[in-house]
Design an enzyme around this catalytic site. Sequence first.
Site, PDB file in Angstrom:
ATOM      1  N   SER A 297       0.815  -1.216   0.000  1.00  0.00           N
ATOM      2  CA  SER A 297       0.000   0.000   0.000  1.00  0.00           C
ATOM      3  C   SER A 297       0.851   1.269   0.000  1.00  0.00           C
ATOM      4  O   SER A 297       1.604   1.511  -0.931  1.00  0.00           O
ATOM      5  CB  SER A 297      -0.949  -0.044   1.210  1.00  0.00           C
ATOM      6  N   ASP A 308      10.505   4.876  -9.830  1.00  0.00           N
ATOM      7  CA  ASP A 308      10.122   5.492 -11.107  1.00  0.00           C
ATOM      8  C   ASP A 308      10.888   6.778 -11.386  1.00  0.00           C
ATOM      9  O   ASP A 308      11.171   7.101 -12.547  1.00  0.00           O
ATOM     10  CB  ASP A 308       8.616   5.796 -11.101  1.00  0.00           C
ATOM     11  N   LYS A 322      -0.513  -4.088  -3.506  1.00  0.00           N
ATOM     12  CA  LYS A 322      -1.812  -3.497  -3.164  1.00  0.00           C
ATOM     13  C   LYS A 322      -1.881  -2.097  -3.780  1.00  0.00           C
ATOM     14  O   LYS A 322      -1.271  -1.152  -3.289  1.00  0.00           O
ATOM     15  CB  LYS A 322      -2.003  -3.399  -1.648  1.00  0.00           C
TER      16      LYS A 322
END
Length: 577
Positions: A297, A308, A322
Amino acid sequence: MNNKIGKILVLLSLVFVSFPTTTAFADDNSRDTRITRNLDIFNSLFKELNMFYVDSIDIDKSMETAINAMLDDVDPYTEYIPASAREDFMVISTGEYGGIGSYIYERNGNVYISEPYEGSPAAKAGLKPGDRIVMIDNDSVAGWGSDKVSQQLKGQASTQLKLVIARKYDPDSIKTFYITREKIKVDPVSYYGVTHGNIGYIALDTYNEHSAANVKKALLELKANPAVKYIVLDLRGNGGGLLDSAIQLVGLFVPKGTQVLQTRGKTKQQERTFKTTDEPVDTEIPLAVLIDGGTASAAEITAGALQDFDRAVVIGSRSFGKGLVQATRQLPFDALFKVTVSKYYIPSGRLIQEIDYSKKNDDGTPKHVTDSTDQVFYTAHGRKVTSGGGITPDITIEAAKASRLAYNIVRDGWAFDYAVKYASEHPTIPTPENFTITDEIFNDFKKFIDPDKFQYDKVCETSFASLKKTAEAEGYLNDETSAEFDRLEKLLKHDLDKDLDLHRSDIEKILAKEIIKGYYFQKGQMIYGLKQDKCTQQASDIFNKEGEYKRILNLAPAAKPSQNKQEKNQGKNKAKK
């Protein structure tokens, strides 16, 4: 109330909060009409059940069974929180409550102190791991579960309670403590400090209202130390929490105004973009993030966003996966409804959700997301990353798998109980950096375990018995095969002393952490574990090898144009949704 009744009661008992009661002119098959019809059926069924069922039923329990059965069919994160559980739910978000500040656990019908928090009223009063709770105020806790004990230990700050405990291995075994409750703030940063000579290490356990601020505090303190050249953020075992906290934490390492996340749901209200809002602490210091299967999460948002942006090397094993966002809705009578409202997409445009709960296999289980070639995305400097199935680390180090024997030692409390005994005989021990399990300690532990009480898993024995029964049923059990079965059965008999020696390495780690906990709390356990932690060592190797950190992250200037690929990919992905 059996499961069949629970499934019958599944008929949307909460839907009245969100949907109108429709109009008489609606189509018989319209969604609103079906909702109204099912609510009428549910209402009538519940009344009939209450009036005519042969025995009295617990009305509140029956309704909760119905609600939970319905929500179980949606996803594991959509939950009904009755008023009685509201306080515990809020503690998760705030990390604060009134109490004595201690972990407790239940075993064999008794409740024990597991570990007082460092500096808490429990620790200051002198409570120790292994203390069995006998009375709270003037009430015996006999027959109480850990939930009820926990409720009684909690209360308003500045109020006093009387706690009677039984302490094993102490001549004066029954002890009485008068403890004043305080406002307990559970620090989401369980430990930070310098490790491996030049690494500032920060372990974050959860994402609550204080997580970003406490990480910032640790980061600033570590950066002020001239020895610290690199940072490791440990998110292993971090199950997540508040989404906003994850955005704030990413903002410590990237420029202000950086887009970290997009959410998309059923309505326009759930389509949101999240950007960092504060000035960063450091956008340049080499950074590694540690993850594992327990990283989920909000923790995956942090790890995935920093990956990223090519802002951190991610090390460890694949995260949980998740990619769903929950919001809390107020229900009547002080109850709450935590409902999944959207999916989140990290900077490259990828969704990391592992399971698609809207699609079912033939056996009724939800489908797992499968990576495919059209699910490739790109980081800021052109590295390929994939969507679905969690965050895949840049450097994979699979978590060590403990033996079944080690699992049994933890499960049945052998290491914990020995640590209690050890603490009663040793007033002090060396610091966590210097503590080791000597031959003397290990052999003493072996003597401590009663072979007649030690419970092995019966997997091998059960499989063997099943094979023998099958052989008999199929006509293969004769004098010759029976003799072979008898010989094999003797070879498969457990030898506890031999097994303990064989798995000593695993057992030493467990035993050392249990012993250290009694003297140096959770921080001591963390310091000890870092001595042999493969992920932190890998981060150190990457940081200290010339050019390795930049090579992994593809930080060469020529790689920057691949950002266009990322933007194109995001556009394609958005068009598909």
